[in-house]
Design an enzyme around this catalytic site. Structure first.
Site, PDB file in Angstrom:
ATOM      1  N   ALA A 230     -68.487  17.691 -29.501  1.00 23.94           N
ATOM      2  CA  ALA A 230     -69.435  16.942 -30.330  1.00 23.94           C
ATOM      3  C   ALA A 230     -70.419  17.910 -30.966  1.00 23.94           C
ATOM      4  O   ALA A 230     -70.701  18.979 -30.409  1.00 23.94           O
ATOM      5  CB  ALA A 230     -70.208  15.919 -29.484  1.00 23.94           C
ATOM      6  N   PRO A 231     -70.979  17.545 -32.123  1.00 25.76           N
ATOM      7  CA  PRO A 231     -72.053  18.358 -32.702  1.00 25.76           C
ATOM      8  C   PRO A 231     -73.234  18.493 -31.744  1.00 25.76           C
ATOM      9  O   PRO A 231     -73.954  19.501 -31.776  1.00 25.76           O
ATOM     10  CB  PRO A 231     -72.445  17.578 -33.959  1.00 25.76           C
ATOM     11  CG  PRO A 231     -71.217  16.822 -34.332  1.00 25.76           C
ATOM     12  CD  PRO A 231     -70.584  16.438 -33.021  1.00 25.76           C
ATOM     13  N   ALA A 232     -73.438  17.486 -30.884  1.00 21.95           N
ATOM     14  CA  ALA A 232     -74.554  17.521 -29.947  1.00 21.95           C
ATOM     15  C   ALA A 232     -74.313  18.459 -28.775  1.00 21.95           C
ATOM     16  O   ALA A 232     -75.207  18.633 -27.942  1.00 21.95           O
ATOM     17  CB  ALA A 232     -74.835  16.111 -29.423  1.00 21.95           C
ATOM     18  N   TYR A 233     -73.125  19.079 -28.717  1.00 23.05           N
ATOM     19  CA  TYR A 233     -72.820  19.992 -27.617  1.00 23.05           C
ATOM     20  C   TYR A 233     -73.087  21.440 -28.019  1.00 23.05           C
ATOM     21  O   TYR A 233     -72.300  22.340 -27.735  1.00 23.05           O
ATOM     22  CB  TYR A 233     -71.357  19.842 -27.186  1.00 23.05           C
ATOM     23  CG  TYR A 233     -71.002  18.493 -26.603  1.00 23.05           C
ATOM     24  CD1 TYR A 233     -71.978  17.543 -26.313  1.00 23.05           C
ATOM     25  CD2 TYR A 233     -69.679  18.156 -26.349  1.00 23.05           C
ATOM     26  CE1 TYR A 233     -71.649  16.301 -25.794  1.00 23.05           C
ATOM     27  CE2 TYR A 233     -69.340  16.927 -25.816  1.00 23.05           C
ATOM     28  CZ  TYR A 233     -70.319  16.006 -25.544  1.00 23.05           C
ATOM     29  OH  TYR A 233     -69.984  14.773 -25.024  1.00 23.05           O
ATOM     30  N   GLY A 234     -74.191  21.675 -28.676  1.00 28.07           N
ATOM     31  CA  GLY A 234     -74.553  23.038 -29.068  1.00 28.07           C
ATOM     32  C   GLY A 234     -73.524  23.632 -30.012  1.00 28.07           C
ATOM     33  O   GLY A 234     -73.186  23.032 -31.031  1.00 28.07           O
TER      34      GLY A 234
END
Length: 265
Positions: A64-68
């Site tokens: 995910a984009p939210a995973y750095g």
């Protein structure tokens, strides 16, 4: 070595392993809810982990984009073997690696930009599965924001093969399962509230991915919590695959073995 067999991802043409590899620990160590501190692995260790997962029969990989910088790293790590992997990514949540905070944007424009950015980062022409990364307002996002429409358009264009939502409520999960190809829900021995969503998926041939199947490492029992959790998760007929995030090769082997025993049992 016995490896995991694959199963159909809902009504799509995708075939996935019942155990998927979560990759938040490849790219992010701030603002995560794991009981123990960890160090993001270097490229060699990450490549070895990917190779081990593939050897064990795992072909589903979750990012995910939210995973750095997980997507960027996978873009390099999966070069030359893209056809062996079913990649699941997400839209909606953005992570600030400096502050460690997240913010959300479910607009049509941002969703489209996020998909194009993920394609670039992952160095691929298509993403197999894309989920809306909900902030908890599941129904509102699906009904009043532009993310779902943008995902549907990207699917029509061949940029995505299956769409869905990572939900946080039962009503949102049911709506996502109705409107999409797949839904991601939390389901483990300590969190059974979302079982009606899995029931719906089983009845209607929708794909269901489990997050926190092992309780993000928080599940504790006197015997084997990983085996107990895996057996519990995969016993539900609505479950397609369980995502487990680990950077420990021994844990990955143990999870795969637990998955095999659960399916054989």
């Amino acid at each position: 070595m016995e490896t995991l067999s694959q199963r159909r991802f809902g009504s799509s043409e995708l075939m996935v392993s019942p155990l998927g590899l979560g990759t938040v620990k490849l790219g992010r160590d701030k603002g995560v809810k794991y009981p123990e501190h960890f160090t993001i692995p270097d490229d060699k260790a990450a490549a070895n982990l990917i190779a081990l997962a593939r050897d064990l029969g795992i072909n589903l990989i979750d990012t995910a984009p939210a995973y750095g910088n997980s997507e960027q790293r996978l873009g390099t790590l999966l070069q030359g073997q893209r056809q062996h992997w079913v990649i699941c990514s997400k839209v909606g949540e953005e992570f600030d690696r400096h502050s460690g905070d997240s913010h959300f944007d479910f607009s049509h424009r941002h969703t489209r930009q996020s998909i194009e950015r993920s394609l670039d980062r992952l160095k691929t022409d298509y993403i197999d599965i894309v989920l809306i990364h909900s902030d908890g307002r599941d129904e509102h996002i699906l009904q009043h924001e532009g993310a779902l429409e943008a995902l549907q358009q990207c699917k029509q264009e061949g940029l995505i093969r299956a769409i869905g939502m990572s939900t946080k409520t039962v009503t949102g999960g049911l709506l996502a399962a109705e409107l999409c190809d797949a839904v991601m829900v939390t389901y483990n021995p300590a969190h059974r509230e979302e079982s009606p969503v899995l029931d719906y998926c089983a009845r209607h041939g929708k794909a269901a991915i489990l997050k926190k199947a092992l309780g993000s490492g928080h599940l504790i029992s006197e015997q084997d919590p990983a085996q107990a959790a895996m057996s519990f998760a995969l016993s539900h007929p609505g479950v397609t695959s369980a995502i487990v995030g680990t950077i420990n090769p021994d844990h990955l082997r143990e999870n795969a073995a637990a998955c095999l025993r659960a399916l054989e049992g």
